[in-house]
Design a protein around this motif. Structure first.
Motif, PDB file in Angstrom:
ATOM      1  N   ALA A  33       0.831  -1.205   0.000  1.00 39.86           N
ATOM      2  CA  ALA A  33       0.000   0.000   0.000  1.00 39.86           C
ATOM      3  C   ALA A  33       0.864   1.254   0.000  1.00 39.86           C
ATOM      4  O   ALA A  33       0.557   2.254  -0.666  1.00 39.86           O
ATOM      5  CB  ALA A  33      -0.932  -0.014   1.210  1.00 39.86           C
ATOM      6  N   ALA A  34       1.981   1.216   0.743  1.00 40.13           N
ATOM      7  CA  ALA A  34       2.879   2.362   0.766  1.00 40.13           C
ATOM      8  C   ALA A  34       3.522   2.587  -0.602  1.00 40.13           C
ATOM      9  O   ALA A  34       3.698   3.718  -1.055  1.00 40.13           O
ATOM     10  CB  ALA A  34       3.960   2.151   1.832  1.00 40.13           C
ATOM     11  N   SER A  35       3.862   1.490  -1.280  1.00 37.85           N
ATOM     12  CA  SER A  35       4.451   1.628  -2.619  1.00 37.85           C
ATOM     13  C   SER A  35       3.451   2.229  -3.592  1.00 37.85           C
ATOM     14  O   SER A  35       3.802   3.067  -4.434  1.00 37.85           O
ATOM     15  CB  SER A  35       4.910   0.255  -3.123  1.00 37.85           C
ATOM     16  OG  SER A  35       5.905  -0.291  -2.277  1.00 37.85           O
ATOM     17  N   ALA A  83       6.909   3.617   6.036  1.00 35.21           N
ATOM     18  CA  ALA A  83       7.026   2.597   4.991  1.00 35.21           C
ATOM     19  C   ALA A  83       7.046   3.228   3.609  1.00 35.21           C
ATOM     20  O   ALA A  83       7.689   2.725   2.696  1.00 35.21           O
ATOM     21  CB  ALA A  83       5.869   1.602   5.095  1.00 35.21           C
ATOM     22  N   VAL A  84       6.339   4.345   3.459  1.00 34.78           N
ATOM     23  CA  VAL A  84       6.347   5.019   2.153  1.00 34.78           C
ATOM     24  C   VAL A  84       7.748   5.483   1.797  1.00 34.78           C
ATOM     25  O   VAL A  84       8.211   5.367   0.662  1.00 34.78           O
ATOM     26  CB  VAL A  84       5.351   6.203   2.172  1.00 34.78           C
ATOM     27  CG1 VAL A  84       5.489   7.014   0.903  1.00 34.78           C
ATOM     28  CG2 VAL A  84       3.946   5.692   2.340  1.00 34.78           C
ATOM     29  N   ALA A  85       8.441   6.033   2.781  1.00 33.88           N
ATOM     30  CA  ALA A  85       9.784   6.552   2.512  1.00 33.88           C
ATOM     31  C   ALA A  85      10.755   5.440   2.157  1.00 33.88           C
ATOM     32  O   ALA A  85      11.704   5.648   1.415  1.00 33.88           O
ATOM     33  CB  ALA A  85      10.289   7.321   3.729  1.00 33.88           C
ATOM     34  N   ARG A  86      10.534   4.250   2.761  1.00 33.91           N
ATOM     35  CA  ARG A  86      11.462   3.136   2.508  1.00 33.91           C
ATOM     36  C   ARG A  86      11.097   2.337   1.259  1.00 33.91           C
ATOM     37  O   ARG A  86      11.904   1.576   0.763  1.00 33.91           O
ATOM     38  CB  ARG A  86      11.477   2.195   3.716  1.00 33.91           C
ATOM     39  CG  ARG A  86      11.989   2.841   4.989  1.00 33.91           C
ATOM     40  CD  ARG A  86      12.174   1.803   6.077  1.00 33.91           C
ATOM     41  NE  ARG A  86      10.927   1.116   6.387  1.00 33.91           N
ATOM     42  CZ  ARG A  86      10.067   1.525   7.316  1.00 33.91           C
ATOM     43  NH1 ARG A  86      10.296   2.644   7.994  1.00 33.91           N
ATOM     44  NH2 ARG A  86       8.970   0.846   7.556  1.00 33.91           N
ATOM     45  N   ALA A  87       9.834   2.452   0.772  1.00 30.27           N
ATOM     46  CA  ALA A  87       9.392   1.605  -0.337  1.00 30.27           C
ATOM     47  C   ALA A  87       9.964   2.097  -1.670  1.00 30.27           C
ATOM     48  O   ALA A  87      10.109   3.288  -1.899  1.00 30.27           O
ATOM     49  CB  ALA A  87       7.862   1.602  -0.423  1.00 30.27           C
ATOM     50  N   GLY A  91       6.317  -4.022  -7.734  1.00 29.61           N
ATOM     51  CA  GLY A  91       7.376  -3.442  -6.919  1.00 29.61           C
ATOM     52  C   GLY A  91       7.953  -4.492  -5.988  1.00 29.61           C
ATOM     53  O   GLY A  91       7.531  -5.660  -6.000  1.00 29.61           O
ATOM     54  N   PRO A  92       8.907  -4.124  -5.167  1.00 29.84           N
ATOM     55  CA  PRO A  92       9.501  -5.101  -4.235  1.00 29.84           C
ATOM     56  C   PRO A  92       8.483  -5.725  -3.291  1.00 29.84           C
ATOM     57  O   PRO A  92       8.655  -6.861  -2.857  1.00 29.84           O
ATOM     58  CB  PRO A  92      10.540  -4.266  -3.476  1.00 29.84           C
ATOM     59  CG  PRO A  92      10.841  -3.108  -4.359  1.00 29.84           C
ATOM     60  CD  PRO A  92       9.571  -2.813  -5.069  1.00 29.84           C
ATOM     61  N   ALA A  93       7.405  -4.998  -2.983  1.00 29.86           N
ATOM     62  CA  ALA A  93       6.424  -5.525  -2.037  1.00 29.86           C
ATOM     63  C   ALA A  93       5.376  -6.411  -2.696  1.00 29.86           C
ATOM     64  O   ALA A  93       4.594  -7.054  -1.997  1.00 29.86           O
ATOM     65  CB  ALA A  93       5.736  -4.368  -1.317  1.00 29.86           C
TER      66      ALA A  93
END
Length: 567
Positions: A54-56, A75-79, A531-533
């Motif tokens: 969701a953050a991505s 999590a948004v900043a790290r995604a 994405g990675p997630a």
């Protein structure tokens, strides 16, 4: 985009928490959460992975206002940003799929092929071919690529040309073909509450490059309505209701006669046990033999009559005196009965069309007179030359060629008559006879109870069959056909008929043309982001016009999020 948590207390006092993917939207100035997809119980899913996904999504769309807590904001900043890996149009295919199921086409196909085993869902392949013919008609090879690369077909991710040909062969199986057409017709009649006591029938043709060999050939030379007698053809028949909904289609060899065509049509429709059916045909089927056959086979007919072929019966009807009855602003009718004939005749007169006919005739006569005057003037100039002058001889030959070209002109030649000396003049008798027919057409019916007004209006609705053929040839590209085998050609015609059926139902419910519906829904795209997630498949937001189309057909639009797969 954020995760929304809810809880429910069971009867034993235990609390169960659920998670859903949601986003905030503004309604009347207030922020309201909108659930896109329910993900299940918290204890059965990877909540951390869902948060990262969701953050991505939020980072990809540049929107992080809907996060529920600081942990998700971090999590948004790290995604890592999401990447669009696929994009397909889904709006029109989703609409046609909804109509496909409502009309029980898929049920009829599955019922006819229930005992057969296929590795691929042939019902879905057949729907993909029909949808392609309605949305972006092309060859079957290109249609397979269209499914793989361009369009999102519900329940079908990929197909190849072998699947397409197998589905076509399945469709033209004798049992499958009859079941599908009958089941579809009954479903449409019940769904749209259609009146099926009037069936409008007409034929058309499409040509091929060469003729089949053998006595049972399908592509044959015959009378062509398109004036292409140099090409072999296939005859296509179409029956529609007065609302324009196609009921059934037929295919015959190119040299089939009207008697054979009508016999098969009446037999097939009679097997459906529709009750009282009046067949409406145009002037091409109004020969005495055809009308006698329609009367013998039960039911009644409404048929257009030829007025310019010198038929004594038609001349007797047109010579009868009587008053016209006003039906509509541009239509008047007069009923005529003849002694010794059980058929009723209705003369229809359109004042607006009468003015147009007179204008076209006056323009044609003016052109003819101008051409004759030009030839006479040139011949008069040459009259002063010596009789043995070569220039005079060449000019006279040119004048004769000009007269022959005018006499053989496809539209102007009918107004000319050749005199005993070989010169041409305007046929005044022909002009007076045509003036009496301006704006008129003649209809015959065997039904003793239907009113003259209903006869006239029913015949005018035959234009719906002609409009169906026009759309088959233009929007749905019935021709050119890329097949040579008879069963493949029949399958292609059936696929075009199913596409016409779906588009007609959509037009009737939305009160819009299919071209406009297809253009509006063609802007709805299904995008897959990775994405990675994990990956997510999301549909672009609907405009008010697109929502109105789905609402008019009572079809639920495609979900905003159709797939959600965390890594």
């Amino acid at each position: 985009m954020f995760l929304r948590f809810t809880s429910r207390t069971n009867a034993d006092g235990t609390v169960v928490r659920y998670v859903a993917l949601a986003h905030n939207r503004r309604v009347d100035g207030r922020i309201k959460p909108d659930v896109l997809m329910n993900l299940g119980r918290v204890d059965q899913v990877d909540v951390a992975g869902l948060r990262r996904l969701a953050a991505s999504i939020n980072k990809h769309f540049g929107d992080s206002d809907g996060l529920t807590d600081a942990a998700e904001a971090g999590a948004v900043a790290r995604a890592a940003p999401l990447e669009a890996i696929d994009a397909r149009t889904i709006g029109a295919t989703w609409l046609l799929d909804g109509l496909w199921h409502r009309l029980d086409v898929g049920t009829a196909v599955r019922a006819a092929t229930g005992a057969r085993r296929f590795t691929t869902n042939m019902e879905r392949v057949l729907f993909a071919l029909v949808a392609n013919q309605a949305i972006a008609p092309m060859s079957k090879l290109s249609a397979a690529e269209w499914v793989r690369e361009d369009a999102a077909v519900p329940g079908l991710s990929t197909m190849d040309e072998d699947h397409a040909y197998r589905a076509m062969d399945l469709l033209v199986d004798a049992d499958t073909q009859d079941r599908v057409q009958e089941a579809v017709f009954l479903a449409v009649a019940n769904l749209l509450n259609l009146e099926v006591n009037l069936l409008f029938f007409d034929t058309t043709y499409f040509e091929r490059d060469d003729e089949d060999g053998g006595d049972d050939a399908f592509r044959r030379f015959g009378h062509s309505k398109d004036h292409r007698g140099d090409l072999p053809q296939i005859v296509i028949g179409l029956a529609v209701t007065k609302e324009g909904i196609p009921v059934r289609c037929w295919c015959w060899p190119g040299n089939s006669n009207d008697q054979q065509i009508l016999a098969e049509v009446r037999a097939d429709v009679r097997d459906w046990k529709l009750g009282r059916v009046i067949t409406v045909v145009n002037r091409g089927f109004s020969s005495a033999d055809n009308l006698d056959y329609l009367r013998r086979t039960g039911g009644h007919y409404i048929a257009g009559m030829r007025m310019r072929d010198g038929n004594p019966l038609v001349e007797a009807v047109l010579s009868r005196q009587g008053r016209y009855q006003h039906v509509r602003d541009n239509l008047r009718v007069k009923e005529v009965r003849l002694d010794g004939h059980d058929a009723r005749f209705v003369i229809c007169h359109n004042p607006d069309q009468a003015q147009r006919d007179q204008q076209h005739r006056d323009e044609a006569i003016a052109r003819v007179q101008a051409e004759l005057a030009c030839i006479a003037e040139q011949r008069a100039r040459d009259a002063g030359r010596p009789p043995g002058d070569r220039t005079r001889a060449r000019n006279e030959a040119a004048h004769v060629r000009a007269e022959c070209a005018l006499r053989d002109h496809p539209t102007l030649g009918r107004w000319l008559v050749q005199q005993p000396n070989g010169r041409l003049k305007v046929n005044t008798a022909k002009v007076k006879a045509e003036a009496k027919l301006d704006g008129k057409y003649l209809i015959a019916t065997s039904d003793p109870h239907i009113s003259a007004e209903d006869v006239a209006l029913g015949y005018k609705n035959l234009l719906e069959a002609e409009r169906g053929f026009r759309d088959l040839k233009t929007q749905l590209l019935l021709r050119p056909v890329f097949h040579r085998l008879e069963h493949r050609i029949r399958a292609h015609v059936l696929i075009c008929w199913l596409a016409l059926l779906l588009t007609r139902v959509a037009e009737r419910s939305c009160d819009q043309t299919w071209r406009n519906i297809n253009r509006q829904l063609g802007r709805i795209t299904q995008v897959t982001l990775a994405g990675p997630a994990g990956t997510v498949t999301q549909t672009t937001p609907l405009t008010p016009e697109q929502k109105a189309i789905y609402h008019a057909l009572s079809i639920q639009p495609p979900a905003r999020v159709t797939a959600f797969d965390p890594a």
